[in-house]
Motif scaffolding. Structure first.
Motif, PDB file in Angstrom:
ATOM      1  N   ALA A 147       0.840  -1.287  -0.060  1.00 32.95           N
ATOM      2  CA  ALA A 147       0.005  -0.053  -0.083  1.00 32.95           C
ATOM      3  C   ALA A 147       0.804   1.244   0.081  1.00 32.95           C
ATOM      4  O   ALA A 147       0.480   2.180  -0.653  1.00 32.95           O
ATOM      5  N   ALA A 148       2.037   0.965   0.656  1.00 29.18           N
ATOM      6  CA  ALA A 148       3.091   2.159   0.425  1.00 29.18           C
ATOM      7  C   ALA A 148       3.831   2.367  -0.776  1.00 29.18           C
ATOM      8  O   ALA A 148       4.772   2.898  -0.600  1.00 29.18           O
ATOM      9  N   GLY A 149       3.666   1.405  -1.889  1.00 26.62           N
ATOM     10  CA  GLY A 149       4.486   1.460  -2.917  1.00 26.62           C
ATOM     11  C   GLY A 149       5.958   0.666  -2.624  1.00 26.62           C
ATOM     12  O   GLY A 149       6.820   1.027  -3.077  1.00 26.62           O
ATOM     13  N   LEU A 150       5.840  -0.332  -1.517  1.00 26.28           N
ATOM     14  CA  LEU A 150       7.182  -0.856  -1.095  1.00 26.28           C
ATOM     15  C   LEU A 150       6.831  -2.537  -1.183  1.00 26.28           C
ATOM     16  O   LEU A 150       5.767  -2.769  -1.429  1.00 26.28           O
ATOM     17  N   ARG A 151       8.156  -3.340  -1.550  1.00 22.02           N
ATOM     18  CA  ARG A 151       8.008  -4.643  -1.274  1.00 22.02           C
ATOM     19  C   ARG A 151       9.031  -5.074  -0.209  1.00 22.02           C
ATOM     20  O   ARG A 151      10.085  -4.624   0.013  1.00 22.02           O
ATOM     21  N   VAL A 152       8.966  -6.414   0.097  1.00 26.82           N
ATOM     22  CA  VAL A 152       9.574  -7.052   0.952  1.00 26.82           C
ATOM     23  C   VAL A 152      10.940  -7.363   0.190  1.00 26.82           C
ATOM     24  O   VAL A 152      10.494  -8.346  -0.618  1.00 26.82           O
ATOM     25  N   THR A 153      12.306  -7.187   0.473  1.00 25.45           N
ATOM     26  CA  THR A 153      13.083  -7.607  -0.456  1.00 25.45           C
ATOM     27  C   THR A 153      14.155  -8.727   0.482  1.00 25.45           C
ATOM     28  O   THR A 153      14.911  -9.155   0.028  1.00 25.45           O
ATOM     29  N   GLU A 154      13.888  -8.427   1.800  1.00 24.47           N
ATOM     30  CA  GLU A 154      14.861  -9.447   2.603  1.00 24.47           C
ATOM     31  C   GLU A 154      13.903  -9.792   3.930  1.00 24.47           C
ATOM     32  O   GLU A 154      13.293  -8.935   4.520  1.00 24.47           O
ATOM     33  N   ARG A 155      13.900 -11.200   4.406  1.00 25.35           N
ATOM     34  CA  ARG A 155      13.465 -11.179   5.812  1.00 25.35           C
ATOM     35  C   ARG A 155      14.381 -12.116   6.396  1.00 25.35           C
ATOM     36  O   ARG A 155      15.084 -12.929   5.723  1.00 25.35           O
ATOM     37  N   TRP A 156      14.577 -12.029   7.664  1.00 26.05           N
ATOM     38  CA  TRP A 156      15.570 -12.636   8.654  1.00 26.05           C
ATOM     39  C   TRP A 156      15.159 -12.533  10.335  1.00 26.05           C
ATOM     40  O   TRP A 156      14.506 -11.718  10.452  1.00 26.05           O
ATOM     41  N   SER A 157      15.660 -13.617  10.896  1.00 27.12           N
ATOM     42  CA  SER A 157      15.527 -13.679  12.296  1.00 27.12           C
ATOM     43  C   SER A 157      16.856 -13.739  12.800  1.00 27.12           C
ATOM     44  O   SER A 157      17.590 -14.381  12.356  1.00 27.12           O
ATOM     45  N   ASP A 158      17.102 -13.163  14.040  1.00 21.04           N
ATOM     46  CA  ASP A 158      18.300 -13.215  14.728  1.00 21.04           C
ATOM     47  C   ASP A 158      18.185 -13.079  16.168  1.00 21.04           C
ATOM     48  O   ASP A 158      17.415 -11.924  16.474  1.00 21.04           O
ATOM     49  N   GLY A 159      18.591 -13.951  16.902  1.00 15.77           N
ATOM     50  CA  GLY A 159      18.509 -13.853  18.414  1.00 15.77           C
ATOM     51  C   GLY A 159      17.059 -13.818  18.733  1.00 15.77           C
ATOM     52  O   GLY A 159      16.819 -13.133  19.951  1.00 15.77           O
ATOM     53  N   GLY A 160      16.156 -14.319  17.989  1.00 20.20           N
ATOM     54  CA  GLY A 160      14.679 -14.559  18.492  1.00 20.20           C
ATOM     55  C   GLY A 160      14.002 -13.191  18.085  1.00 20.20           C
ATOM     56  O   GLY A 160      12.877 -13.030  18.474  1.00 20.20           O
ATOM     57  N   ARG A 161      14.721 -12.217  17.344  1.00 22.32           N
ATOM     58  CA  ARG A 161      14.006 -11.088  16.913  1.00 22.32           C
ATOM     59  C   ARG A 161      13.801 -11.324  15.114  1.00 22.32           C
ATOM     60  O   ARG A 161      14.381 -11.924  14.735  1.00 22.32           O
ATOM     61  N   HIS A 162      12.730 -10.453  14.719  1.00 20.61           N
ATOM     62  CA  HIS A 162      12.512 -10.674  13.402  1.00 20.61           C
ATOM     63  C   HIS A 162      12.484  -9.283  12.384  1.00 20.61           C
ATOM     64  O   HIS A 162      11.836  -8.355  13.229  1.00 20.61           O
ATOM     65  N   PHE A 163      13.134  -9.538  11.303  1.00 20.38           N
ATOM     66  CA  PHE A 163      13.166  -8.394  10.655  1.00 20.38           C
ATOM     67  C   PHE A 163      12.860  -8.264   9.290  1.00 20.38           C
ATOM     68  O   PHE A 163      12.964  -9.350   8.571  1.00 20.38           O
ATOM     69  N   CYS A 164      12.685  -7.131   8.601  1.00 14.85           N
ATOM     70  CA  CYS A 164      12.648  -7.372   7.118  1.00 14.85           C
ATOM     71  C   CYS A 164      13.141  -5.989   6.483  1.00 14.85           C
ATOM     72  O   CYS A 164      13.471  -5.032   7.184  1.00 14.85           O
ATOM     73  N   THR A 165      13.587  -6.032   5.399  1.00 17.79           N
ATOM     74  CA  THR A 165      13.777  -4.949   4.415  1.00 17.79           C
ATOM     75  C   THR A 165      12.695  -4.664   3.324  1.00 17.79           C
ATOM     76  O   THR A 165      12.427  -5.437   2.811  1.00 17.79           O
ATOM     77  N   LEU A 166      12.408  -3.414   3.209  1.00 18.23           N
ATOM     78  CA  LEU A 166      11.368  -2.946   2.472  1.00 18.23           C
ATOM     79  C   LEU A 166      12.151  -1.902   1.523  1.00 18.23           C
ATOM     80  O   LEU A 166      12.785  -0.939   1.734  1.00 18.23           O
ATOM     81  N   SER A 167      12.020  -2.308  -0.065  1.00 15.57           N
ATOM     82  CA  SER A 167      12.309  -1.222  -0.793  1.00 15.57           C
ATOM     83  C   SER A 167      11.321  -1.127  -1.679  1.00 15.57           C
ATOM     84  O   SER A 167      10.262  -1.554  -1.742  1.00 15.57           O
ATOM     85  N   ARG A 168      11.709   0.001  -2.628  1.00 12.83           N
ATOM     86  CA  ARG A 168      10.340   0.741  -3.400  1.00 12.83           C
ATOM     87  C   ARG A 168      10.360  -0.548  -4.341  1.00 12.83           C
ATOM     88  O   ARG A 168      10.927  -1.341  -5.087  1.00 12.83           O
ATOM     89  N   ALA A 169       8.869  -0.772  -4.779  1.00  9.62           N
ATOM     90  CA  ALA A 169       8.200  -1.774  -5.504  1.00  9.62           C
ATOM     91  C   ALA A 169       8.886  -1.548  -7.032  1.00  9.62           C
ATOM     92  O   ALA A 169       8.739  -0.176  -7.523  1.00  9.62           O
TER      93      ALA A 169
END
Ligand code: SAM
Length: 214
Positions: free
Chosen positions: A192-214
C-alpha cells in the motif's frame, strides 16, 4: 497522563521494562532497558545492512544513531519524547524533536530508514507510517523494519490499529493508537506504501525485514 511524559519519567528512572496494555485486554512488556543500553550484537548486525545517510524514526534514547556514528555512518534521529531526545543528544546523537508525521528533514535524501524495536507501530496505521517514511527516502532507499513474533491467535493479515496505554507502578498514560505487525502481516501495508519486502531474517529471537521500492 500524556504517554510521552510517563515514557520520559521511566527513561530518567532507568526502568528495565515498560508494560503496555491494549484496550482489548492484551498486556505485554517492552524492553526499555535494551533501548537505554548500547546496541546489541543483533542490532549491530541489522545496522550492517544500513547505508548512510540513515534516518532513525522514533530513535528513543538513540542507541542505533550512536552505533552508526561510531561506524562513521551519517545518521539522524527523529523523536517525539523530549526526554528521549535529551538522552540521545547526551550520547552524541543528532536528533530532530517532533513527530515523523510533522517533521520532514531533507525529504528524498535518506538511503536507509530504521523502524526498529516495535516502531512499525508508531501512529497505529502502518500503511500511513510506511507511506510517510517512503516519501523521505531517496530513489534507491530502503527501510529496515523490526516485526513482532507470529502470535498464535492473530490473523497474519492483521495490522489493524489498536489502542494502548503505558502502565508503571500505579501510573497509567492516556490511551494512544499503536499497531503490532508480524512477519506474515507486513506485505499488505508495504504494498500500500509502494514498497515490497526484499529480505526477511530472524536473529536472536527477533524478526526483521527490508522494504524497498516496488
Ligand atoms: C518502541 S520505542 C523504540 C526506541 C528505539 N527505536 C530503540 O529501539 O531503542 C518507540 C519510540 O518512538 C517514539 N515515537 C512515538 N511516536 C512517534 C512519532 N509520531 N514520531 C517520532 N517518534 C515517535 C517514542 O517516543 C519512543 O521513543
Amino acid at each position: 497522563m500524556n504517554p510521552s511524559t510517563l515514557f520520559g519519567r521511566l527513561l530518567d528512572d532507568g526502568a528495565d521494562a515498560l508494560t503496555v496494555r491494549a484496550s482489548d485486554g492484551d498486556v505485554w512488556s517492552m524492553p526499555m532497558g535494551r533501548w537505554l543500553a548500547p546496541a546489541t550484537e543483533v542490532d549491530e548486525r541489522v545496522l550492517d545492512r544500513a547505508v548512510g545517510p540513515v534516518l532513525d524514526v522514533g530513535c528513543g534514547p538513540g542507541r542505533h544513531v550512536h552505533a552508526l556514528s561510531r561506524r562513521g555512518v551519517v545518521a539522524l534521529g527523529i523523536e517525539l519524547s523530549p526526554t528521549a531526545v535529551r538522552h540521545a543528544r547526551n550520547g552524541g546523537a543528532e536528533v530532530v524533536e517532533g513527530s515523523i508525521f510533522e517533521v520532514a528533514p531533507d525529504p528524498g535524501c535518506w538511503s536507509t530508514a530504521l523502524l526498529l524495536d516495535g516502531n512499525i507501530g508508531i501512529g497505529g496505521q502502518p500503511r500511513q507510517l510506511l507511506r510517510r517514511v517512503a516519501e523521505l527516502l531517496g530513489d534507491d532507499g530502503c527501510i529496515l523494519v523490526e516485526l513482532d513474533p507470529e502470535p498464535g491467535d492473530r490473523a497474519p493479515e492483521d495490522d489493524a490499529p489498536i489502542r494502548v496505554r503505558i502502565e508503571s507502578d500505579g501510573s497509567t498514560s492516556a490511551w494512544f493508537p499503536w499497531a503490532r505487525v508480524t512477519a506474515g502481516a507486513i506485505d499488505a501495508p508495504a504494498e500500500a506504501a509502494g514498497l515490497r519486502v526484499t529480505e526477511r531474517w530472524s536473529d536472536g529471537g527477533r524478526h526483521f525485514c527490508t522494504l524497498s521500492r516496488a
